[in-house]
Design a protein around this motif. Structure first.
Motif, PDB file in Angstrom:
ATOM      1  N   LEU A 148       9.267 -17.524 -19.597  1.00 56.04           N
ATOM      2  CA  LEU A 148      10.501 -18.369 -19.897  1.00 56.04           C
ATOM      3  C   LEU A 148       9.758 -18.541 -21.487  1.00 56.04           C
ATOM      4  CD1 LEU A 148      11.946 -19.915 -16.703  1.00 56.04           C
ATOM      5  CD2 LEU A 148      13.519 -18.436 -18.522  1.00 56.04           C
ATOM      6  N   PHE A 149       7.894 -19.292 -21.264  1.00 57.51           N
ATOM      7  CA  PHE A 149       7.580 -19.721 -22.696  1.00 57.51           C
ATOM      8  C   PHE A 149       7.735 -18.829 -23.806  1.00 57.51           C
ATOM      9  CE2 PHE A 149       3.326 -20.629 -24.315  1.00 57.51           C
ATOM     10  CZ  PHE A 149       3.829 -21.779 -24.992  1.00 57.51           C
ATOM     11  N   SER A 150       7.562 -17.653 -23.141  1.00 51.67           N
ATOM     12  CA  SER A 150       6.977 -17.006 -24.174  1.00 51.67           C
ATOM     13  C   SER A 150       8.196 -16.073 -24.905  1.00 51.67           C
ATOM     14  CB  SER A 150       6.660 -15.242 -23.488  1.00 51.67           C
ATOM     15  OG  SER A 150       7.188 -14.617 -23.369  1.00 51.67           O
ATOM     16  N   LEU A 151       9.566 -16.368 -24.196  1.00 52.65           N
ATOM     17  CA  LEU A 151      11.271 -16.588 -24.766  1.00 52.65           C
ATOM     18  C   LEU A 151      11.286 -17.319 -25.868  1.00 52.65           C
ATOM     19  CD1 LEU A 151      12.955 -14.371 -21.811  1.00 52.65           C
ATOM     20  CD2 LEU A 151      12.572 -14.143 -23.575  1.00 52.65           C
ATOM     21  N   THR A 152      11.011 -18.900 -25.351  1.00 55.10           N
ATOM     22  CA  THR A 152      11.059 -20.219 -25.939  1.00 55.10           C
ATOM     23  C   THR A 152      10.702 -19.093 -27.686  1.00 55.10           C
ATOM     24  OG1 THR A 152      10.949 -21.112 -23.961  1.00 55.10           O
ATOM     25  CG2 THR A 152      10.688 -22.373 -26.079  1.00 55.10           C
ATOM     26  N   LEU A 153       9.182 -18.578 -27.730  1.00 54.00           N
ATOM     27  CA  LEU A 153       8.740 -18.572 -28.312  1.00 54.00           C
ATOM     28  C   LEU A 153       9.005 -17.715 -29.388  1.00 54.00           C
ATOM     29  CD1 LEU A 153       4.815 -19.304 -27.947  1.00 54.00           C
ATOM     30  CD2 LEU A 153       6.410 -20.712 -28.916  1.00 54.00           C
ATOM     31  N   CYS A 154       9.637 -17.178 -28.603  1.00 51.65           N
ATOM     32  CA  CYS A 154       9.751 -16.018 -29.860  1.00 51.65           C
ATOM     33  C   CYS A 154      11.739 -16.674 -30.501  1.00 51.65           C
ATOM     34  CB  CYS A 154      10.469 -14.529 -28.353  1.00 51.65           C
ATOM     35  SG  CYS A 154       9.131 -13.534 -27.909  1.00 51.65           S
ATOM     36  N   PHE A 155      12.282 -17.308 -29.970  1.00 49.47           N
ATOM     37  CA  PHE A 155      12.835 -17.529 -30.764  1.00 49.47           C
ATOM     38  C   PHE A 155      13.167 -18.164 -31.504  1.00 49.47           C
ATOM     39  CE2 PHE A 155      15.155 -16.698 -25.812  1.00 49.47           C
ATOM     40  CZ  PHE A 155      16.889 -15.740 -26.366  1.00 49.47           C
ATOM     41  N   GLY A 176      19.041 -10.083 -25.101  1.00 44.22           N
ATOM     42  CA  GLY A 176      19.324  -9.449 -23.791  1.00 44.22           C
ATOM     43  C   GLY A 176      17.425  -9.680 -22.795  1.00 44.22           C
ATOM     44  N   LEU A 177      16.596  -9.662 -23.285  1.00 47.14           N
ATOM     45  CA  LEU A 177      15.904 -10.025 -21.765  1.00 47.14           C
ATOM     46  C   LEU A 177      16.284 -11.504 -21.014  1.00 47.14           C
ATOM     47  CD1 LEU A 177      12.671  -9.717 -24.095  1.00 47.14           C
ATOM     48  CD2 LEU A 177      13.694  -8.668 -22.077  1.00 47.14           C
ATOM     49  N   ILE A 178      16.552 -13.053 -22.216  1.00 43.63           N
ATOM     50  CA  ILE A 178      16.565 -13.895 -21.093  1.00 43.63           C
ATOM     51  C   ILE A 178      17.996 -13.325 -20.458  1.00 43.63           C
ATOM     52  CG2 ILE A 178      18.113 -15.480 -22.450  1.00 43.63           C
ATOM     53  CD1 ILE A 178      16.345 -17.603 -21.595  1.00 43.63           C
ATOM     54  N   THR A 179      18.665 -12.639 -20.663  1.00 46.52           N
ATOM     55  CA  THR A 179      20.515 -12.149 -20.114  1.00 46.52           C
ATOM     56  C   THR A 179      20.312 -11.543 -19.079  1.00 46.52           C
ATOM     57  OG1 THR A 179      21.239 -12.924 -22.248  1.00 46.52           O
ATOM     58  CG2 THR A 179      22.892 -11.935 -20.281  1.00 46.52           C
ATOM     59  N   CYS A 180      19.595 -10.867 -19.233  1.00 49.13           N
ATOM     60  CA  CYS A 180      19.408  -9.024 -18.236  1.00 49.13           C
ATOM     61  C   CYS A 180      18.343 -10.160 -17.303  1.00 49.13           C
ATOM     62  CB  CYS A 180      18.952  -8.105 -18.370  1.00 49.13           C
ATOM     63  SG  CYS A 180      19.753  -7.314 -19.493  1.00 49.13           S
ATOM     64  N   ILE A 181      17.497 -10.559 -17.438  1.00 46.44           N
ATOM     65  CA  ILE A 181      16.247 -10.975 -16.459  1.00 46.44           C
ATOM     66  C   ILE A 181      16.867 -11.867 -15.777  1.00 46.44           C
ATOM     67  CG2 ILE A 181      14.095 -11.450 -15.916  1.00 46.44           C
ATOM     68  CD1 ILE A 181      13.560  -9.653 -17.845  1.00 46.44           C
ATOM     69  N   PHE A 182      16.944 -13.100 -15.987  1.00 47.12           N
ATOM     70  CA  PHE A 182      17.437 -15.114 -15.484  1.00 47.12           C
ATOM     71  C   PHE A 182      18.951 -15.311 -15.468  1.00 47.12           C
ATOM     72  CE2 PHE A 182      13.144 -14.989 -17.643  1.00 47.12           C
ATOM     73  CZ  PHE A 182      12.433 -15.574 -16.847  1.00 47.12           C
ATOM     74  N   ALA A 183      19.752 -14.392 -15.568  1.00 48.20           N
ATOM     75  CA  ALA A 183      21.504 -14.876 -15.962  1.00 48.20           C
ATOM     76  C   ALA A 183      21.688 -14.590 -14.118  1.00 48.20           C
ATOM     77  CB  ALA A 183      22.366 -14.118 -16.917  1.00 48.20           C
ATOM     78  N   PRO A 184      21.534 -13.350 -13.634  1.00 47.70           N
ATOM     79  CA  PRO A 184      21.625 -13.078 -12.760  1.00 47.70           C
ATOM     80  C   PRO A 184      20.975 -14.610 -11.292  1.00 47.70           C
ATOM     81  CG  PRO A 184      21.078 -11.190 -13.033  1.00 47.70           C
ATOM     82  CD  PRO A 184      20.531 -11.906 -14.283  1.00 47.70           C
ATOM     83  N   LYS A 185      19.673 -14.495 -11.303  1.00 46.16           N
ATOM     84  CA  LYS A 185      19.202 -15.093 -10.682  1.00 46.16           C
ATOM     85  C   LYS A 185      19.533 -17.331 -10.880  1.00 46.16           C
ATOM     86  CE  LYS A 185      14.808 -12.463 -10.748  1.00 46.16           C
ATOM     87  NZ  LYS A 185      15.744 -11.979 -12.109  1.00 46.16           N
ATOM     88  N   CYS A 186      20.347 -17.226 -11.955  1.00 42.67           N
ATOM     89  CA  CYS A 186      20.546 -18.732 -12.188  1.00 42.67           C
ATOM     90  C   CYS A 186      22.719 -18.988 -11.490  1.00 42.67           C
ATOM     91  CB  CYS A 186      20.455 -18.867 -13.804  1.00 42.67           C
ATOM     92  SG  CYS A 186      19.161 -19.188 -14.128  1.00 42.67           S
ATOM     93  N   PHE A 187      22.586 -17.562 -11.709  1.00 41.55           N
ATOM     94  CA  PHE A 187      24.228 -17.432 -11.386  1.00 41.55           C
ATOM     95  C   PHE A 187      23.948 -17.667  -9.667  1.00 41.55           C
ATOM     96  CE2 PHE A 187      28.146 -15.756  -9.407  1.00 41.55           C
ATOM     97  CZ  PHE A 187      28.667 -16.653  -9.970  1.00 41.55           C
ATOM     98  N   ILE A 188      23.009 -17.237  -9.347  1.00 41.63           N
ATOM     99  CA  ILE A 188      23.174 -17.186  -7.681  1.00 41.63           C
ATOM    100  C   ILE A 188      22.058 -18.701  -7.304  1.00 41.63           C
ATOM    101  CG2 ILE A 188      21.606 -16.713  -5.541  1.00 41.63           C
ATOM    102  CD1 ILE A 188      21.703 -13.876  -6.577  1.00 41.63           C
TER     103      ILE A 188
END
Length: 796
Positions: free
Chosen positions: A560-567, A752-764
């Motif tokens: 999540l930290f690296s994705l923040t930097l990517c954005f 794409g990365l944050i949606t596919c990997i973290f969206a299902p977990k956050c939904f649960i």
């Protein structure tokens, strides 16, 4: 040496038989090529011919007089006659040296140091054939001239200045209009030296800055093998090194050297990989070099000239089309053209020099000497002569009259404005402020070449503002850059229908912050970073829950930290390119994305190994513990850091002005520097993404409740699809849209990365808390008895 001494001793007594208190010149003094008597006489020395006739001394007879030979340089003759014109103009004035008449003695040095030494003695000794020892030095050796204008090249200037500097008592000053060697600024060696042209140090710095400005960092260098070329090129190479310019070769040539040397230099130019040639070379040497090069097939070359860039006699070489370089600012001298044209056969017969000119030009309509449309060096001669006149006036004249018997120092300094409106000043080194025109050789409609001023260099301006484009287009028009030319070469064309232009300036394009497209991309970038922070907050709040712990919470937080930097790294691509932004945007993107993919790869390998290591007693999982996961991420990321460091060290990205896509505007963008470095960064990211995709694909059918491999598979599928699509879109996108495509690829793959990997977990976590239990996650894992212990270690 012995024979020589006998010859001198044998002849010496004869000189004293007539008068033991005087000595006599062995030959008649050489008469000036152009002369006129006056109360104060000014000497002149110009390189009107190209060669000096010489012979080997045999010591059985006196050597022949040195004489100039070869073809005549009409341009240099114009310089000499411009000095004549200036003195006549001064003599006709009543406000400058009233009641005083200036005279002149002008010689041809044929650009040779021995002839310059001879001229120095002629100017200091006068025309008298006897020297009386009974007189004191200060009286009998009174100088024939009060000051000297010349030389027009540096090597003869050094000889002339060194000789004349010895005769301070003779009230001799020397002012050089066209000798640029920085060595002449040494007041210890040349105390009576002044010049109206900047030293080569200024031109060398100006050329190096221009090379960096255009992005020409791989060059060849050619110089004249004399003081001007060697000193000038040494200054340039020093300045070029400071600007990060690489020199493939540096060769020298002088026109009197064997032809084999010239052929060697031309072969190096033809076979080298450098397509930009920087020259510190005299016009005469340049002519021979171009004549030799014209005999061969040459690749397109960009010539960067020194002062030969404004020599009209070289315009016949079409291979130099597009040549660019610094020259003396063009000027106007009212009345000079009429003076040059007013030459009758009777007047020409009074001077062997003018007779030669008349005979060689009789069928040429006098065009070679009377072209006054490109007065540059001629104006320096004009300034030099006026400087001497003002110096004399300042010492011997008051408001109403002048004293002819007054003495003045040879180092008298002046500041004044010439009659044609040009300011003349000298600094502490007796040099003027460096002011150059940036001259470009362009084709006219009839196919011939002409000089076009496209910019200016002024050393008095603040640092990095010395180079200036030529004047902007008038209102109602816009600049249309000439394709394939430097950025300051443009046409002023009317604005398109429905458009207006009420201001001036270069039309440049880049993805600026106030652009609508930039605002949209910035909004998505900040939104993506905000989403990453929110997900991080959710995961941290539920960090003890089974679904967070089961998916390796440590790697999840790092991801999540690296994705923040990517954005956020996409923001570095917006704004005007600079040295730092160009280096930052590509390296930041490359490192953050590798950190991101490394975390995903670590998670994938853990999941795959947990469900594949099914053999009883297998200890493979000890190699995939938390420590090993951290080390794998660190190693993968350090490899990318190393690639980026090599890229920035060898050939980093830099700001570049792109002229290829549009004729009517300039695109400011970041040149890659090393294309290999750029594609190595992308290739390494692609390699890790492909490896991650393959591993995730192998684990896609493992038990669903504990399996995020299928989500990683989808994320990598999106990631690879985005970047495979990016390559052709990046190559074909014009202007600022090239940068926009790159930003879009960064944002799309990050989303794409944050949606596919973290969206299902956050939904649960947020909406299906009943599924966020250890029992639910273990329900499909009972058949994997060998790994229950490993899986359970992640759960509370």
């Amino acid at each position: 040496m012995f024979v020589s001494m006998l010859w001198i001793n044998g002849l010496r007594p004869a000189a004293y038989e007539a008068d033991p208190l005087s000595c006599r010149l062995w030959t008649e003094p050489q008469k000036p090529d152009l002369s006129m008597n006056g109360d104060f006489v000014i000497g002149g020395s110009f390189s009107i011919h190209f060669y000096m006739r010489s012979e080997k001394n045999i010591y059985t007879r006196p050597p022949l007089q040195l004489q100039c030979t070869g073809s005549m340089d009409f341009r240099q003759l114009r310089f000499a006659r411009a000095m004549e014109f200036t003195i006549q103009e001064i003599n006709n004035r009543t406000d400058l040296l009233p009641g005083i008449t200036l005279g002149y003695q002008i010689y041809d040095s044929c650009s040779e140091a021995p002839m310059a030494v001879k001229i120095a003695f002629l100017l200091t000794n006068g025309m008298a054939p006897f020297f009386n020892y009974t007189d004191s030095c200060s009286k009998s050796a009174a100088a024939a001239v009060s000051a000297v204008v010349g030389e027009t090249t540096s090597s003869p200037s050094l000889a002339l200045a060194r000789m004349l500097g010895l005769f301070r008592i003779l009230q001799v000053s020397v002012l050089f209009p066209y000798s640029t060697c920085a060595c002449l600024s040494d007041k210890l060696q040349y105390p009576a030296f002044f010049r109206t042209i900047p030293s080569d140090d200024h031109q060398a710095v100006a050329v190096a800055k221009m090379m960096k400005y255009f992005g020409w960092t791989w060059i060849g260098a050619v110089r004249s093998d004399n003081d001007y070329g060697n000193y000038g090129m040494a200054s340039f190479l020093k300045a070029a090194q400071e600007e990060g310019i690489c020199v493939e070769y540096s060769e020298s040539y002088y026109r009197t050297q064997p032809r084999s040397k010239l052929e060697r230099v031309t072969n190096i130019i033809r076979r080298s990989t450098a397509r930009v040639i920087v020259t510190f070379i005299n016009s005469g040497d340049m002519r021979y070099l171009l004549e030799e090069l014209s005999k061969h097939q040459l690749p397109p070359l960009q010539w960067v000239g020194s002062y030969w860039i404004t020599n009209p006699e070289l315009l016949r070489f079409n291979m130099c089309a597009g040549a660019i370089g610094y020259g003396i600012p063009r000027s106007v001298i009212p009345g000079l053209r009429e003076f040059l044209l007013d030459l009758s056969p009777e007047q020409a017969l009074k001077s062997p020099l003018l007779t030669e000119f008349w005979e060689s030009s009789f069928s040429c309509s006098l065009k070679g000497k009377t072209d006054t449309s490109q007065l540059r060096i001629t104006n320096l001669v004009y300034k030099s002569t006026y400087a001497i006149a003002h110096a004399i006036h300042g010492v011997i004249c008051n408001d109403t009259q002048c004293d002819k018997s007054a003495k003045f120092a040879p180092w008298q300094k002046v500041n004044f404005t010439t009659k044609n409106g040009y300011q003349v000043t000298f600094d502490s080194n007796s040099d003027p402020v460096a002011d150059f025109e940036l001259v470009n050789w362009q084709f006219k409609q009839d196919g011939s070449l002409e000089f076009v001023t496209v910019g200016r260099y002024d050393s008095s301006k603040p640092r990095d503002q010395e180079i200036m484009c030529s004047e902007s287009c008038p209102r109602g028009t816009r600049k249309a850059v000439q394709k394939g030319r430097p950025i300051c070469c443009y046409d002023c064309i009317p604005c398109a229908e429905g458009e207006i232009s009420n201001k001036t300036g270069c039309p440049v394009e880049f993805l600026s912050w106030d652009d609508t497209l930039s605002i949209i991309l910035t909004a998505f970038s900040i939104a993506g970073a905000f989403i990453s922070v929110c997900v991080t907050a959710v995961f941290y709040k539920h960090r003890t829950s089974p679904i967070v712990r089961a998916n390796n919470s440590e790697l999840s937080f790092l991801l999540l930290f690296s994705l923040t930097l990517c954005f956020l790294c996409s923001l570095t691509f917006i704004g005007q390119p600079s040295d730092w932004s160009c280096m930052l945007r590509h390296t930041a993107f490359g490192i953050t994305f590798v950190l991101c993919i490394s975390c995903v790869l670590g998670k994938t390998m853990v999941v795959l190994m947990a469900f594949r290591a099914t053999l009883p007693g297998s200890d493979v999982m000890k190699w995939f513990g938390p420590l090993q996961q951290r080390l794998s991420v660190l190693v993968f990321t350090l490899i990318q850091v190393l690639i980026c460091v090599l890229w920035l060290t060898i050939s980093p990205p830099f700001p570049f002005k792109n002229l290829k896509h549009y004729k009517e505007r300039i695109i400011l963008e970041c040149e890659l520097g090393s294309a290999i470095g750029f594609w190595a960064v992308l290739g390494y990211i692609g390699f890790l993404a492909l490896l991650c995709f393959i591993l995730a694909f192998l684990a896609r059918k493992l038990p669903d409740n504990f399996n995020e491999a299928k989500f990683i598979t989808f994320s990598m599928l999106i990631f690879c699809a985005v970047w495979l699509t990016f390559i052709p879109a990046y190559v074909s996108s014009p202007g600022k849209f090239t940068v926009a495509v790159e930003i879009f690829a960064i944002l799309a793959s990050s989303f794409g990365l944050i949606t596919c990997i973290f969206a299902p977990k956050c939904f649960i976590i947020m909406f299906r808390p009943e599924q966020n239990t250890k029992k639910h996650l273990m329900i499909h894992c009972k058949f994997l008895e060998n790994n229950v212990k490993f899986i359970s270690s992640f759960l509370p």
